[in-house]
Write an enzyme that holds these catalytic residues in place. Structure first.
Site, PDB file in Angstrom:
ATOM      1  N   ARG A  76      -7.548 -18.803 -18.641  1.00  0.00           N
ATOM      2  CA  ARG A  76      -8.765 -19.331 -18.001  1.00  0.00           C
ATOM      3  C   ARG A  76      -9.399 -20.429 -18.846  1.00  0.00           C
ATOM      4  NH1 ARG A  76     -10.563 -14.096 -15.133  1.00  0.00           N
ATOM      5  NH2 ARG A  76      -9.663 -14.555 -13.097  1.00  0.00           N
ATOM      6  N   LYS A 131      -4.728  -2.905   2.591  1.00  0.00           N
ATOM      7  CA  LYS A 131      -5.767  -2.635   3.579  1.00  0.00           C
ATOM      8  C   LYS A 131      -6.030  -3.790   4.533  1.00  0.00           C
ATOM      9  CE  LYS A 131      -8.438   0.615   0.849  1.00  0.00           C
ATOM     10  NZ  LYS A 131      -9.637   0.757   0.022  1.00  0.00           N
ATOM     11  N   GLY A 185     -11.897 -12.590  -4.130  1.00  0.00           N
ATOM     12  CA  GLY A 185     -12.860 -12.579  -3.025  1.00  0.00           C
ATOM     13  C   GLY A 185     -13.192 -13.975  -2.528  1.00  0.00           C
ATOM     14  N   GLY A 199      -4.982 -11.604  -5.444  1.00  0.00           N
ATOM     15  CA  GLY A 199      -4.597 -11.297  -6.817  1.00  0.00           C
ATOM     16  C   GLY A 199      -3.190 -10.750  -6.934  1.00  0.00           C
TER      17      GLY A 199
HETATM   18  P1  ADP Z   1      -3.701  -9.075  -2.632  1.00  0.00           P
HETATM   19  O1  ADP Z   1      -4.315  -8.734  -3.966  1.00  0.00           O
HETATM   20  O2  ADP Z   1      -2.547 -10.029  -2.775  1.00  0.00           O
HETATM   21  O3  ADP Z   1      -4.722  -9.533  -1.629  1.00  0.00           O
HETATM   22  P2  ADP Z   1      -3.844  -6.333  -1.752  1.00  0.00           P
HETATM   23  O4  ADP Z   1      -4.736  -6.012  -2.895  1.00  0.00           O
HETATM   24  O5  ADP Z   1      -4.417  -6.338  -0.399  1.00  0.00           O
HETATM   25  O6  ADP Z   1      -3.072  -7.723  -2.036  1.00  0.00           O
HETATM   26  O7  ADP Z   1      -2.648  -5.278  -1.706  1.00  0.00           O
HETATM   27  C1  ADP Z   1      -1.807  -5.027  -2.804  1.00  0.00           C
HETATM   28  C2  ADP Z   1      -1.364  -3.584  -2.839  1.00  0.00           C
HETATM   29  O8  ADP Z   1      -0.796  -3.188  -1.599  1.00  0.00           O
HETATM   30  C3  ADP Z   1      -0.299  -3.364  -3.869  1.00  0.00           C
HETATM   31  O9  ADP Z   1      -0.797  -2.521  -4.882  1.00  0.00           O
HETATM   32  C4  ADP Z   1       0.846  -2.709  -3.096  1.00  0.00           C
HETATM   33  O10 ADP Z   1       1.451  -1.631  -3.806  1.00  0.00           O
HETATM   34  C5  ADP Z   1       0.153  -2.188  -1.867  1.00  0.00           C
HETATM   35  N1  ADP Z   1       1.085  -2.022  -0.738  1.00  0.00           N
HETATM   36  C6  ADP Z   1       1.867  -2.949  -0.184  1.00  0.00           C
HETATM   37  N2  ADP Z   1       2.636  -2.418   0.791  1.00  0.00           N
HETATM   38  C7  ADP Z   1       2.327  -1.120   0.860  1.00  0.00           C
HETATM   39  C8  ADP Z   1       2.789  -0.025   1.659  1.00  0.00           C
HETATM   40  N3  ADP Z   1       3.731  -0.192   2.590  1.00  0.00           N
HETATM   41  N4  ADP Z   1       2.226   1.185   1.459  1.00  0.00           N
HETATM   42  C9  ADP Z   1       1.280   1.352   0.520  1.00  0.00           C
HETATM   43  N5  ADP Z   1       0.809   0.380  -0.275  1.00  0.00           N
HETATM   44  C10 ADP Z   1       1.323  -0.850  -0.116  1.00  0.00           C
HETATM   45 MG    MG Z   2      -5.363  -6.918  -4.714  1.00  0.00          MG
END
Ligand code: ADP
Ligand code: MG
Length: 390
Positions: free
Chosen positions: A34, A196, A371, A348
């Site tokens: 950073r 989610k 975010g 992230g």
């Molecule tokens: P980002 O940070 O890129 O926005 P998220 O935080 O929404 O992504 O999601 C990341 C998490 O989702 C990871 O820890 C991953 O293990 C989980 N994940 C992905 N696919 C599945 C699945 N099929 N079942 C449960 N968890 C999942």
């Molecule tokens: Mg995440």
């Protein structure tokens, strides 16, 4: 909104909000990326003979002084990287600190102690913002990670300045996450995944209106599949999102957007990766990655696209058995820019995955904000950016 190069910086005093929120380990800086990322904006101002006052937060001290969250080590690293001395004040708003700023000469740098040692920072307190404003004559914000929050150092203070602009990092985020997506080269394909739906609702809503294709994998795909009446076994389900999922499926159909869901997935079978077609899942099966046929279909869609936005891994990529879907999709996205297209990564975990695969050089843009990038991608105006408008 103005950019750094639009400002007259010559011989002036710049108050700069940076994101120097470095990861710490045992009181030491674990990774200085950073600080390195902030250098171009600082160096640009130095090249114009400006004096610079830098402010940042570090961690979440919650409005009280905490020795472990002092910016002193950050100042030392900054001084090493710039190969010049950096003055430091142990309070960001004390009369002494303001006096140091006012006496700075061209080319001198003054770092202020952690903004969040004052609760007024996150409360966007007007008096506090005013004191911060005494440090400079021109204001530059280059802290994208906090741009979706209205704090004193990025909103309250900005309103005190006529001469203000975004820094070079912020400009890049703005170019890719806002500009490129206003009139994207088409086809525009959005690849969504992760755990989610809830955190990504607005984003899905926006792209159902504007994207040509939406590919949904990862944990969130199972709520959509369930909404279509598929038996998803014990895969991740967000019960409270079922009605939203149904609504989005319907809207996608009305808008003619191609919304694709997995046709097969990988489950854990006694610690071995086992592929099952989506309509064959039994109650104990838990989908943890997209399967080979889904990978093939998604890759094909990405191959035909001129702009690809990716947010959220395709599976539990932290586990070697379930990394394949995320890795193959990442690889296909990394080829988009070779064909003159744009690849934009937000989130992230997705960014971490790209780095783990060593593909960061092949992407057009990897956002640094969590975010903030979600909100900008969703088409929202960020408070800190709005505060820069003149
Ligand atoms: P980002 O940070 O890129 O926005 P998220 O935080 O929404 O992504 O999601 C990341 C998490 O989702 C990871 O820890 C991953 O293990 C989980 N994940 C992905 N696919 C599945 C699945 N099929 N079942 C449960 N968890 C999942
Ligand atoms: Mg995440």
């Amino acid at each position: 909104m103005r950019k750094l190069k639009d400002l007259n910086l010559t011989n002036t005093r710049v108050l700069m909000r940076l994101d120097l929120n470095v990861p710490l380990q045992n009181g030491r800086i674990a990774d200085d990326f950073r600080i390195r990322a902030a250098l171009p904006t600082i160096e640009y101002c130095l090249s114009r003979n400006a004096a610079i006052v830098i402010m940042s937060h570090l961690g979440r001290p919650g409005g009280i002084y905490q020795n472990e969250l002092s910016l002193v080590p950050v100042g030392e690293t900054l001084s090493d990287l710039l190969e010049c001395p950096v003055k430091f004040s142990d309070s960001c708003v004390s009369p002494d600190a303001i006096a140091v700023s006012k006496e700075l000469r061209s080319g001198e740098i003054h770092l202020l102690e952690n903004l969040r040692f004052f609760e007024e920072e996150t409360e966007n307190d007007i008096r506090f913002a005013e004191k911060l404003s005494y440090h400079g004559k021109v204001y530059v914000n280059d802290a994208f990670g906090t741009a979706h929050r209205a704090h004193a150092s990025n909103v309250g203070v900005a309103e005190k300045f006529q001469e203000k602009a975004m820094g070079l990092l912020m400009e890049r985020e703005w170019e890719y996450l806002h500009h490129t997506l206003k009139e994207p080269a088409r086809p525009l394909t959005i690849v969504l995944g992760g755990a989610k739906i809830s955190g990504k609702l607005e984003l899905i809503g926006r792209f159902i209106r504007s994207a040509d294709n939406i590919l949904i994998g990862g944990g969130m795909s199972f709520t959509f599949l369930k909404a279509k009446g598929v038996e998803i076994g014990s895969s991740l389900l967000q019960e409270d999102m079922l009605s939203s999922a149904r609504l989005y499926l319907l809207r996608a159909e009305q808008k003619g957007a191609k919304l694709l869901l997995p046709v097969d997935c990988a489950v854990d079978n006694n610690s071995i990766r086992k592929i099952i077609m989506i309509d064959q899942l039994s109650p104990n099966d838990k989908g943890l990655d997209i399967g080979p046929e889904t990978i093939r279909i998604f890759r094909e869609m990405i191959r035909q696209s001129k702009t690809v936005v990716w947010n959220g891994p395709m599976g539990v990529y932290e586990d070697k058995k379930f990394v394949l879907g995320t890795q193959e999709i990442c690889e296909e996205i990394s080829k988009v820019s070779d064909r003159g297209g744009q690849s934009i990564i937000g989130g992230g975990d997705s960014a971490a995955a790209v780095r783990a695969f060593g593909m960061e050089q092949s992407m057009s843009h990897i956002s640094t904000g969590g975010g903030a990038s979600l909100e900008l991608l969703a088409g929202r105006t960020l408070p800190a950016l709005r505060a820069l408008e003149v």
